[in-house]
Design a protein around this motif. Structure first.
Motif, PDB file in Angstrom:
ATOM      1  N   GLU A  63      15.835 -43.963 -22.330  1.00  0.00           N
ATOM      2  CA  GLU A  63      15.603 -43.532 -23.913  1.00  0.00           C
ATOM      3  C   GLU A  63      14.490 -44.194 -24.277  1.00  0.00           C
ATOM      4  O   GLU A  63      14.716 -45.236 -24.665  1.00  0.00           O
ATOM      5  N   THR A 114      12.166 -45.528 -26.957  1.00  0.00           N
ATOM      6  CA  THR A 114      12.146 -46.059 -28.153  1.00  0.00           C
ATOM      7  C   THR A 114      11.162 -45.368 -29.417  1.00  0.00           C
ATOM      8  O   THR A 114      10.264 -44.632 -28.800  1.00  0.00           O
ATOM      9  N   ASP A 115      11.311 -45.628 -30.739  1.00  0.00           N
ATOM     10  CA  ASP A 115      10.891 -44.791 -31.486  1.00  0.00           C
ATOM     11  C   ASP A 115       9.222 -45.334 -31.475  1.00  0.00           C
ATOM     12  O   ASP A 115       8.200 -44.502 -31.561  1.00  0.00           O
ATOM     13  N   ASP A 116       8.973 -46.563 -31.090  1.00  0.00           N
ATOM     14  CA  ASP A 116       7.584 -47.228 -31.061  1.00  0.00           C
ATOM     15  C   ASP A 116       6.881 -46.174 -29.842  1.00  0.00           C
ATOM     16  O   ASP A 116       5.659 -45.820 -30.001  1.00  0.00           O
ATOM     17  N   LEU A 162       7.680 -43.210 -28.506  1.00  0.00           N
ATOM     18  CA  LEU A 162       7.748 -42.182 -28.846  1.00  0.00           C
ATOM     19  C   LEU A 162       6.513 -41.830 -30.114  1.00  0.00           C
ATOM     20  O   LEU A 162       5.857 -40.557 -29.816  1.00  0.00           O
ATOM     21  N   GLU A 163       6.101 -42.722 -30.679  1.00  0.00           N
ATOM     22  CA  GLU A 163       4.932 -42.463 -31.676  1.00  0.00           C
ATOM     23  C   GLU A 163       3.789 -42.757 -31.105  1.00  0.00           C
ATOM     24  O   GLU A 163       2.873 -41.965 -31.119  1.00  0.00           O
ATOM     25  N   SER A 165       3.286 -39.360 -29.377  1.00  0.00           N
ATOM     26  CA  SER A 165       2.558 -38.326 -30.357  1.00  0.00           C
ATOM     27  C   SER A 165       1.393 -38.672 -30.576  1.00  0.00           C
ATOM     28  O   SER A 165       0.506 -37.687 -30.511  1.00  0.00           O
ATOM     29  N   PRO A 179       5.287 -35.000 -34.369  1.00  0.00           N
ATOM     30  CA  PRO A 179       6.275 -35.719 -33.230  1.00  0.00           C
ATOM     31  C   PRO A 179       6.265 -35.342 -32.016  1.00  0.00           C
ATOM     32  O   PRO A 179       5.865 -34.181 -31.972  1.00  0.00           O
TER      33      PRO A 179
END
Length: 505
Positions: free
Chosen positions: A229, A231-233, A235-236, A239, A276
């Motif tokens: 999965e 990470t948010d970092d 995914l950023e 984006s 996002p």
């Protein structure tokens, strides 16, 4: 057992004539050509070769563009391409033709007078040598000009983005490039990687030419293969990469290498904020879809070849000998290998090709089994003309089994029965070829079980076969065979073959 494989699958390119037509129809090159034919000694340009502001409305009108800033910008872009591709030449007042590398302020693409305010023109415009080639040259000439245009568009796509260029100019007039946070090599490598992945998705086996979602392309460059999965970092980062690619594909589409559906601007959270990465339930097409055109396949492959990447194309081997053909298609997908062989046969004609193919199929190296497999496929395409050459090798220990199979498939008469030694050798050679080809696992398992089931006590005899791949093949049969006892017998036979010392490790 594996020999070195091509970096990329072979691409099936359109003909040069078709590609040249596509190049001439590319919006940016078509506009550049129109401006080049429109320009003359009275056309006013600035110090960097750019059209002065006063000329832009007329240029935009000629191209059917809107008479606003957007139209002027598109006209200016088309003019830059005309200069970069040699459709026009700029001579300075001293009569010297400007260096294309100095166009628009040098390699970095900055600097030069904007030509506003009624200043004297900085040079005289004359038709470039390449302008006549667009209509009177060969398809290769047109494509060479288009490739220069692709390089120019590529440079624009990887140029830095900034909101206020004036903030970057120091008191002495120099540009503070560090403030841009821009590394041209990094930008180019990233775009090369993205387009390389898009190329692979386009030419790979099973590819259907469907557009690729922009998030998938961005993720292919950002998300590690072993990450579950993101990470948010991460995914950023995906984006950010998506939005940069959105800008870049908008720049590259007019030169004709991609068909691009941009990111839906309604998805932007607020002005200036990146969208996002999409979730599974969202319509991924709204996040951008891109597809390489036939011209794009040609252009990206040309760039990869210049960079030393092994990027084969169907037809590359058409003028080479049978040894190069059978070696070259060794790891091609089946359909691509058949197409390459058919082109080779068409170019060579029927005389003597069967004997040449059979001679090239010999050998005890790792690719030998694959050469014989493709030789058999090639002989099937040759047809009845191959029979005399095939009969001539019936006694050959490497080719005799292949020859009997080919003759039997054609219903030929008077074919001598093979010896048991030849039967086992052909079985090992056939499985070795499939293992080297790394084809469908279920088909390979079926082949293994089928060949071993045709002869009782197969593994009791197979380990004695004097073939360099015997031990490797028997080990693979032990892994693949669905019957546990047969699999165990295969592993035992592999051990005996290695102990016998007759097979390469």
């Amino acid at each position: 057992m594996s020999a070195e494989r091509p970096t990329l699958p072979p691409v099936r390119l359109h003909t040069e004539a078709e590609l040249a037509r596509d190049a001439l129809a590319a919006p940016l090159l078509a506009r550049a050509a129109r401006l080049a034919r429109w320009a003359g000694p009275d056309t006013r340009v600035g110090a960097g070769g750019e059209l002065v502001d006063a000329q832009l409305p007329a240029a935009a009108e000629l191209l059917g563009l809107t008479p606003d800033e957007d139209g002027a910008a598109e006209a200016s872009e088309a003019w830059r391409l005309a200069v970069d591709t040699g459709l026009v030449d700029i001579e300075d007042p001293a009569g010297e033709t400007g260096d294309p590398d100095d166009t628009f302020g040098g390699e970095d693409g900055f600097g030069g007078d904007d030509g506003a305010g009624g200043e004297e023109p900085a040079g005289t415009v004359t038709p470039g040598e390449n302008l006549a080639l667009l209509t009177g040259g060969s398809p290769a000439d047109v494509l060479a000009i288009w490739l220069d245009g692709l390089e120019a568009a590529y440079a624009d796509a990887t140029a830095p983005a900034f909101d206020d260029f004036a903030d970057l100019i120091g008191e002495d007039g120099s540009v503070d490039f560090d403030a841009l946070d821009w590394d041209p090599e990094t930008e180019t490598e990233f775009l090369d990687g993205v387009l390389g992945n898009l190329y692979l998705l386009t030419v790979g086996e099973g590819a259907d030419g469907s557009p690729v979602p922009l998030p998938a392309l961005a993720a292919s460059m950002i998300v590690p293969d072993d990450m579950g999965e993101p990470t948010d970092d991460v995914l950023e980062q995906v984006s950010d990469a998506m939005m940069r690619l959105d800008d870049q594909f908008r720049v590259l589409e007019p030169i004709g290498i991609v068909e691009y559906q941009p990111v839906d601007e309604a998805l932007l959270v607020e002005e200036g904020e990146d969208t996002p990465a999409p979730g599974d339930e969202e319509d991924v097409t709204r996040y951008g879809m891109v597809r390489l055109t036939p011209l794009g396949l040609y252009g990206i492959r040309a760039r990869m070849l210049d960079a030393g990447v092994d990027a084969p194309a169907i037809g590359d081997l058409a003028d080479k000998g049978a040894d190069a053909l059978l070696g070259g298609v060794a790891h091609y997908p089946e359909a691509a290998a058949r197409a390459e062989i058919q082109l080779w046969l068409t170019r060579r004609g029927p005389d003597g090709v069967a004997a040449e193919l059979l001679d090239a199929a010999r050998g005890t190296d790792e690719l030998g089994p694959l050469r014989r497999l493709h030789c058999q496929q090639a002989l099937a395409l040759v047809g009845a003309e191959a029979e005399p050459a095939v009969r001539a090798v019936l006694g050959d220990p490497e080719l005799g089994g292949l020859a009997r199979v080919w003759l039997a498939e054609r219903g030929a008469e008077g074919v001598p029965a093979p010896s048991e030694e030849m039967i086992f050798w052909l079985a090992i050679d056939t499985i070795a070829a499939q293992l080297e080809a790394a084809g469908d696992l279920e088909e390979l398992q079926g082949l293994v079980e089928g060949l071993s089931g045709q002869h009782s006590g197969f593994f009791e005899e197979a380990w004695r076969v004097d073939h360099p791949a015997t031990a490797d093949v028997l080990e693979a049969m032990g892994r693949l065979h669905g019957d546990k006892k047969q699999a165990k017998d295969a592993r035992k036979a592999a051990f005996k073959a290695r102990s016998r010392g007759g097979s390469a490790d």
